[in-house]
Write a protein that holds these residues in place. Structure first.
Motif, PDB file in Angstrom:
ATOM      1  N   LEU A  45       0.819  -1.201   0.000  1.00 50.67           N
ATOM      2  CA  LEU A  45       0.000   0.000   0.000  1.00 50.67           C
ATOM      3  C   LEU A  45       0.857   1.257   0.000  1.00 50.67           C
ATOM      4  O   LEU A  45       1.891   1.325   0.666  1.00 50.67           O
ATOM      5  CB  LEU A  45      -0.925   0.016   1.219  1.00 50.67           C
ATOM      6  CG  LEU A  45      -1.991  -1.083   1.279  1.00 50.67           C
ATOM      7  CD1 LEU A  45      -2.823  -0.936   2.545  1.00 50.67           C
ATOM      8  CD2 LEU A  45      -2.884  -1.028   0.044  1.00 50.67           C
ATOM      9  N   GLY A  46       0.410   2.244  -0.755  1.00 51.02           N
ATOM     10  CA  GLY A  46       1.096   3.530  -0.792  1.00 51.02           C
ATOM     11  C   GLY A  46       0.441   4.444  -1.805  1.00 51.02           C
ATOM     12  O   GLY A  46      -0.285   3.999  -2.700  1.00 51.02           O
ATOM     13  N   ASP A  47       0.686   5.738  -1.643  1.00 48.15           N
ATOM     14  CA  ASP A  47       0.152   6.748  -2.554  1.00 48.15           C
ATOM     15  C   ASP A  47       1.327   7.481  -3.178  1.00 48.15           C
ATOM     16  O   ASP A  47       2.022   8.249  -2.516  1.00 48.15           O
ATOM     17  CB  ASP A  47      -0.743   7.723  -1.795  1.00 48.15           C
ATOM     18  CG  ASP A  47      -1.390   8.761  -2.699  1.00 48.15           C
ATOM     19  OD1 ASP A  47      -0.958   8.893  -3.857  1.00 48.15           O
ATOM     20  OD2 ASP A  47      -2.319   9.451  -2.228  1.00 48.15           O
ATOM     21  N   ARG A  48       1.572   7.249  -4.454  1.00 51.30           N
ATOM     22  CA  ARG A  48       2.768   7.780  -5.101  1.00 51.30           C
ATOM     23  C   ARG A  48       2.748   9.293  -5.225  1.00 51.30           C
ATOM     24  O   ARG A  48       3.753   9.897  -5.581  1.00 51.30           O
ATOM     25  CB  ARG A  48       2.957   7.135  -6.472  1.00 51.30           C
ATOM     26  CG  ARG A  48       1.816   7.339  -7.430  1.00 51.30           C
ATOM     27  CD  ARG A  48       1.851   6.355  -8.608  1.00 51.30           C
ATOM     28  NE  ARG A  48       3.053   6.431  -9.402  1.00 51.30           N
ATOM     29  CZ  ARG A  48       3.296   5.672 -10.472  1.00 51.30           C
ATOM     30  NH1 ARG A  48       2.410   4.743 -10.852  1.00 51.30           N
ATOM     31  NH2 ARG A  48       4.416   5.801 -11.166  1.00 51.30           N
ATOM     32  N   THR A  49       1.612   9.926  -4.955  1.00 50.20           N
ATOM     33  CA  THR A  49       1.549  11.385  -5.007  1.00 50.20           C
ATOM     34  C   THR A  49       1.813  12.030  -3.652  1.00 50.20           C
ATOM     35  O   THR A  49       1.893  13.255  -3.562  1.00 50.20           O
ATOM     36  CB  THR A  49       0.172  11.845  -5.507  1.00 50.20           C
ATOM     37  OG1 THR A  49      -0.838  11.485  -4.552  1.00 50.20           O
ATOM     38  CG2 THR A  49      -0.161  11.211  -6.852  1.00 50.20           C
TER      39      THR A  49
END
Length: 331
Positions: A45-49
């Protein structure tokens, strides 16, 4: 093969994940957690922004990375930079929108002008975002390790843009259906599963560079597509073929108002007349339109008829009032 998919829970990314799992590949999916990934993957899980949004990718090694990102090129740059020393190849799902207007006939991969773009850009239009994403991947991985899949119109199961789902749900309602002519208007598209399979084949074979990914020109026609929708739904629908001038005169926009359809002319030639000889020579094969339509309808029925819709894309289609106006004008 060890595959990392950046995204992987919707449409194109999901098709890639499914195809890789079917091959017995080890698949890791990096996503934001908004949608459940297919069973059998390693989920990161992660948000590249977001600041430090790539932290979950701090370890691990992969043979292939597939990236479907279509927003700020800087996000592709950051991911590619982080992975360049720990992944063999970078596959970026781009778009034929990267070709500059006016288009070179056939939009060949080599010899066509490309839009001006930057790998560091933020907040740019779609075409510039995709070209910037290409440049970002190339800058970090180098030309020999980057495969650019310049997709055309993508349809098939898991579609979250709404083009083929709109036609299927409209035809399923039955009655007279505005069918934009002519019946023999040639169409060019790619089933998302055919695209996914080719990308994995090409990556495993070590291919690099740009490839237009769409069916050969004339793979199907507007008539064949809508006839397949009628057969798949089993609806009591009557296709009312209407001249393009009448459709346009009713204030209906091509492509967005009546999805997939573009009347003959320069735009049609660019969207539905591209050169795909390079991909065909490298093994691209496209299934019949009837199969794509039937499988998409089966998927929609599993969902209860309501197709998912990407929040960052406008909805497509016309209202019943617009359709009735065009049908009345057509006589």
């Amino acid at each position: 093969m060890r595959l990392l998919v950046l995204g992987g829970t919707e449409f194109a990314g999901r098709a890639v994940v499914t195809a890789a799992l079917d091959r017995g590949w080890e698949v890791t999916v990096f996503h934001r957690g908004r949608h459940a990934p297919p069973a059998g993957v390693v989920s990161l899980l992660g948000d590249r922004t977001a600041p430090d949004g790539l932290a979950a990718l701090g370890g691990g090694r992969w043979d292939v990375v597939v990236d479907t990102w279509s927003s700020d090129p800087a996000a592709v740059r950051d991911a590619a930079r982080l992975l360049a020393g720990r992944a063999g190849r970078y596959v970026y799902v781009s778009s034929r929108s990267v070709y500059a207007w006016p288009p070179t006939p056939g939009l060949p991969e080599y010899g066509s002008r490309l839009v001006e773009a930057s790998p560091d850009a933020t907040g740019v239009p779609y075409a510039e975002a995709k070209r910037g994403g290409e440049l970002a991947a190339l800058a970090e991985f180098g030309e020999e390790r980057v495969l650019l899949g310049r997709a055309g119109l993508i349809i098939g199961p898991w579609e979250n843009i709404g083009r083929l789902p709109w036609w299927l749900t409209r035809i399923a309602r039955g009655g007279p259906v505005l069918a934009p002519g002519p019946r023999d208007l040639p169409l060019q598209y790619i089933d998302v599963r055919d695209m996914a399979g080719w990308l994995l084949d090409a990556a495993e074979a070590g291919l690099s560079g740009p490839y237009n990914l769409v069916s050969p020109p004339g793979h199907t026609t507007m008539g064949e597509l809508l006839d397949a929708c009628v057969r798949a739904t089993g609806a009591d629908a009557r296709l009312r073929w209407t001249d393009p001038e009448v459709v346009l005169g009713a204030g209906i926009e091509p492509w967005s108002g009546l999805p997939i359809w573009v009347p003959r002319g320069e735009l049609h030639d660019a969207v539905h007349g591209g050169d795909v000889s390079r991909a065909l020579a490298a093994g691209l094969r496209c299934r019949p339109v009837a199969e794509t339509v039937a499988d998409t309808w089966a998927w929609l029925r599993e969902l209860g008829g309501a197709a998912p819709q990407r929040a960052d894309r406008p909805t497509v289609g016309i209202t019943p009032e617009q359709e009735a106006k065009a049908l009345a004008l057509g006589g």
